[in-house]
Design a protein around this motif. Structure first.
Motif, PDB file in Angstrom:
ATOM      1  N   THR A 123      42.701  45.211  42.728  1.00 62.12           N
ATOM      2  CA  THR A 123      42.185  43.893  43.100  1.00 62.12           C
ATOM      3  C   THR A 123      41.945  43.828  44.584  1.00 62.12           C
ATOM      4  O   THR A 123      42.549  44.544  45.370  1.00 62.12           O
ATOM      5  N   ASP A 167      35.352  39.952  38.578  1.00 59.00           N
ATOM      6  CA  ASP A 167      34.493  40.051  37.395  1.00 59.00           C
ATOM      7  C   ASP A 167      33.786  38.731  37.083  1.00 59.00           C
ATOM      8  O   ASP A 167      32.630  38.724  36.680  1.00 59.00           O
ATOM      9  N   SER A 168      34.464  37.619  37.281  1.00 54.87           N
ATOM     10  CA  SER A 168      33.800  36.344  37.011  1.00 54.87           C
ATOM     11  C   SER A 168      33.062  35.809  38.236  1.00 54.87           C
ATOM     12  O   SER A 168      32.091  35.081  38.111  1.00 54.87           O
ATOM     13  N   GLN A 169      33.481  36.170  39.435  1.00 57.28           N
ATOM     14  CA  GLN A 169      32.862  35.672  40.653  1.00 57.28           C
ATOM     15  C   GLN A 169      31.619  36.458  41.074  1.00 57.28           C
ATOM     16  O   GLN A 169      30.736  35.911  41.730  1.00 57.28           O
ATOM     17  N   CYS A 202      38.878  38.370  46.735  1.00 59.00           N
ATOM     18  CA  CYS A 202      38.142  37.976  45.528  1.00 59.00           C
ATOM     19  C   CYS A 202      38.998  38.336  44.316  1.00 59.00           C
ATOM     20  O   CYS A 202      38.750  39.333  43.648  1.00 59.00           O
ATOM     21  N   PRO A 203      40.024  37.521  44.033  1.00 60.87           N
ATOM     22  CA  PRO A 203      40.986  37.865  42.995  1.00 60.87           C
ATOM     23  C   PRO A 203      40.389  37.964  41.599  1.00 60.87           C
ATOM     24  O   PRO A 203      40.920  38.652  40.749  1.00 60.87           O
ATOM     25  N   ASP A 204      39.289  37.291  41.323  1.00 59.52           N
ATOM     26  CA  ASP A 204      38.673  37.350  40.002  1.00 59.52           C
ATOM     27  C   ASP A 204      37.231  37.845  40.138  1.00 59.52           C
ATOM     28  O   ASP A 204      36.279  37.150  39.795  1.00 59.52           O
TER      29      ASP A 204
END
Length: 149
Positions: free
Chosen positions: A10, A18-20, A14-16
């Protein structure tokens, strides 16, 4: 700012991812277009003509990964602004190609320069390695889109 190691699962910025990532790509496309004062489609069409020279609509469509009607629609305002001109084929006067005009080449140079300045400003705090990694990853991302055609 330093990049996480390539194996890092990670990125704290930008912890997420894949969605961001789809959102961030869309925001980037919109903002870079606005900053350059030439819309994305016009910029890409002018870039293509600059790189390859005059071409017919069908050839441009294939090179840009769109259909011919899209190129025709995108070329219309560029023709009106005299950034692009219709040029006859030497062997067949009935057929036409689109070509970059001197005015279009000058406008493209201005937009390129503004974009270079903007990117230099936005990445001023980055190391040369970070810029190179970002460029390589963005090129890889774009190449992946080309492969999907």
């Amino acid at each position: 700012m330093s990049l996480p190691a390539p194996d890092s699962p990670t990125d704290p910025g930008c912890p997420d991812a894949d969605s961001q990532l789809p959102y961030q790509v869309a925001v980037f496309a919109r903002r870079i277009s606005v900053a350059g004062e030439l819309d994305r489609a016009a910029f890409l069409l002018l870039e293509q003509l600059s790189a390859t020279g005059p071409a017919n609509v069908k050839t441009l469509a294939a090179e840009l990964g769109v259909d011919s009607s899209t190129v025709t629609r995108q070329a219309a305002p560029l023709l009106r602004e005299r950034l692009v001109a219709r040029l006859p084929y030497p062997a067949d006067r009935r057929a036409v190609r689109l070509g970059l005009t001197p005015l279009g080449a000058g406008r493209l140079d201005q937009v390129r320069q503004r974009r270079r300045e903007l990117i230099a400003e936005l990445t001023a705090g980055w190391t040369s390695r970070e810029r190179a990694v970002f460029c390589a990853l963005l090129a890889r991302f774009n190449d992946g889109l080309l492969d999907r055609r």
